[in-house]
Design an enzyme around this catalytic site. Structure first.
Site, PDB file in Angstrom:
ATOM      1  N   LYS A 159       0.889  -1.179   0.000  1.00  0.00           N
ATOM      2  CA  LYS A 159       0.000   0.000   0.000  1.00  0.00           C
ATOM      3  C   LYS A 159       0.917   1.216   0.000  1.00  0.00           C
ATOM      4  CE  LYS A 159      -4.398   0.981   2.207  1.00  0.00           C
ATOM      5  NZ  LYS A 159      -5.230   1.160   1.027  1.00  0.00           N
TER       6      LYS A 159
HETATM    7  N1  PMP Z   1      -7.378  -2.637  -3.197  1.00  0.00           N
HETATM    8  C1  PMP Z   1      -6.948  -1.371  -3.059  1.00  0.00           C
HETATM    9  C2  PMP Z   1      -6.215  -0.719  -4.176  1.00  0.00           C
HETATM   10  C3  PMP Z   1      -7.214  -0.675  -1.858  1.00  0.00           C
HETATM   11  O1  PMP Z   1      -6.793   0.581  -1.711  1.00  0.00           O
HETATM   12  C4  PMP Z   1      -7.930  -1.324  -0.832  1.00  0.00           C
HETATM   13  C5  PMP Z   1      -8.241  -0.593   0.453  1.00  0.00           C
HETATM   14  N2  PMP Z   1      -7.210  -0.737   1.384  1.00  0.00           N
HETATM   15  C6  PMP Z   1      -8.322  -2.652  -1.015  1.00  0.00           C
HETATM   16  C7  PMP Z   1      -8.047  -3.271  -2.216  1.00  0.00           C
HETATM   17  C8  PMP Z   1      -9.029  -3.413   0.065  1.00  0.00           C
HETATM   18  O2  PMP Z   1      -8.125  -3.751   1.086  1.00  0.00           O
HETATM   19  P1  PMP Z   1      -8.605  -3.933   2.600  1.00  0.00           P
HETATM   20  O3  PMP Z   1      -9.665  -4.958   2.601  1.00  0.00           O
HETATM   21  O4  PMP Z   1      -7.378  -4.383   3.324  1.00  0.00           O
HETATM   22  O5  PMP Z   1      -9.078  -2.611   3.043  1.00  0.00           O
END
Ligand code: PMP
Length: 314
Positions: A159
């Site tokens: 991220k």
């Molecule tokens: N894909 C992207 C590009 C994101 O930014 C997110 C949000 N964090 C997710 C998927 C979903 O991840 P999570 O379930 O960990 O929030």
């Protein structure tokens, strides 16, 4: 402008008033996107008088892996970061649903395109938060003309701040065209995910989602949803590449993530999905998800960390 409901931040290893959590314009991360972040939710349960943070240890494991990809050494573990969050939320005193944003960034005041030999800093702040998408029961989405960032361009499973220019471009283009969110393809033409959420289709009673090698963020909600579908709803889940045309003929589509939670997709561009409303699997999953995150399903209480009753542990 700072959200007036956010009063504190974790900054320089202490809780400080949010006004003191500032950085210099020379900060490396501002110039080159050399930051990593997370996004967690806290869910208020009025009958238990408790705020539950959803899977913080898993979020922080991924956060520290993202930091590792950028060669950041943070003096923390998933547990110590979870303790930071509970202390911060207790200071805020939130008694409603909220969003928590940890951010680590290259903090050196220097120019130079690199990720080594730079200092890192960490901050965490939180704010009350409701829905991220207005039409959570039937979003209208479109494929973006932008392709998803490839893992050999910027690590897609991290991220990483700079990579979110890609997500922001896809999201803005479809939102300004009137849609709720963007579906994003990989360079090879297969579906990757939404601009900031993971993506599932349901065909003939089977839930299908692109694998973690399809440049998706390894979502914490994605992994939770896979378990709930298989173990609680008896819906088989297959992780495999998804073609664009499969989306148009799917019985159901939904997106999931911390922001969007579990969000039904009822229309893709000018095509209805299924009957054009929320499908049965999505509805059952969504109902169960909201029970789980609020701490109402004992079997999944281990996914939650209580904020107020954890105070005694220090
Ligand atoms: N894909 C992207 C590009 C994101 O930014 C997110 C949000 N964090 C997710 C998927 C979903 O991840 P999570 O379930 O960990 O929030």
């Amino acid at each position: 402008m700072t959200d007036p409901r956010t009063r504190y931040a974790w900054f320089n290893e202490a809780i400080v008033p949010i006004e003191q959590a500032h950085v210099s314009v020379m900060t490396h991360a501002l110039h080159y996107g050399t930051s990593v972040f997370g996004g967690l939710r806290g869910y208020w349960n009025a009958s238990d008088d408790e705020l539950f943070v959803f899977r913080p240890l898993d979020h922080f494991k991924r956060f520290l892996q993202s930091a590792q990809l950028l060669r950041m050494a943070l003096p923390h573990t998933p547990q110590s970061l979870t303790d930071v969050v509970t202390a911060l939320l207790r200071a805020e005193g939130f008694r409603e649903n909220c969003y928590i944003r940890p951010l680590a960034f290259k903090s050196s005041h220097t120019v130079g395109v690199k990720v080594h030999d730079l200092d890192s800093a960490l901050t965490v702040f939180a704010m009350p938060f409701g829905s991220y998408i207005a039409n959570e029961e039937g979003a209208h989405v479109a494929f973006s003309a932008w392709r998803r960032v490839e893992d050999n361009v910027i690590p897609a499973r991290g991220k990483i701040g700079g990579a979110y220019v890609n997500s922001a471009m896809s999201s803005t283009d479809v939102r300004l065209a009137g849609y709720d969110e963007a579906l994003v393809l990989n360079e090879d033409g297969h579906v990757s995910e939404m601009s900031s959420a993971n993506f599932f289709i349901v065909r003939d009673g089977v839930a299908i989602t692109p694998p973690v090698t399809s440049n998706v963020l390894e979502g914490i909600v994605r992994r939770s949803v896979i378990q709930l579908l298989r173990d609680e709803l008896g819906v088989p889940v297959v992780e495999r590449e998804v073609d664009r045309s499969e989306v148009y003929i799917a019985d159901e589509c939904f997106m999931c993530g911390t922001g969007v939670q579990v969000c039904a997709i009822s229309k893709v561009e000018h095509r209805d999905i299924g009957a054009g409303g929320m499908g049965d699997v999505t509805r059952r999953l969504r109902d169960l998800f909201f029970e789980v995150v609020a701490g109402k399903v004992p079997r999944y209480r281990s996914w939650l960390v209580p904020v107020y009753s954890s105070a005694a542990k220090g």
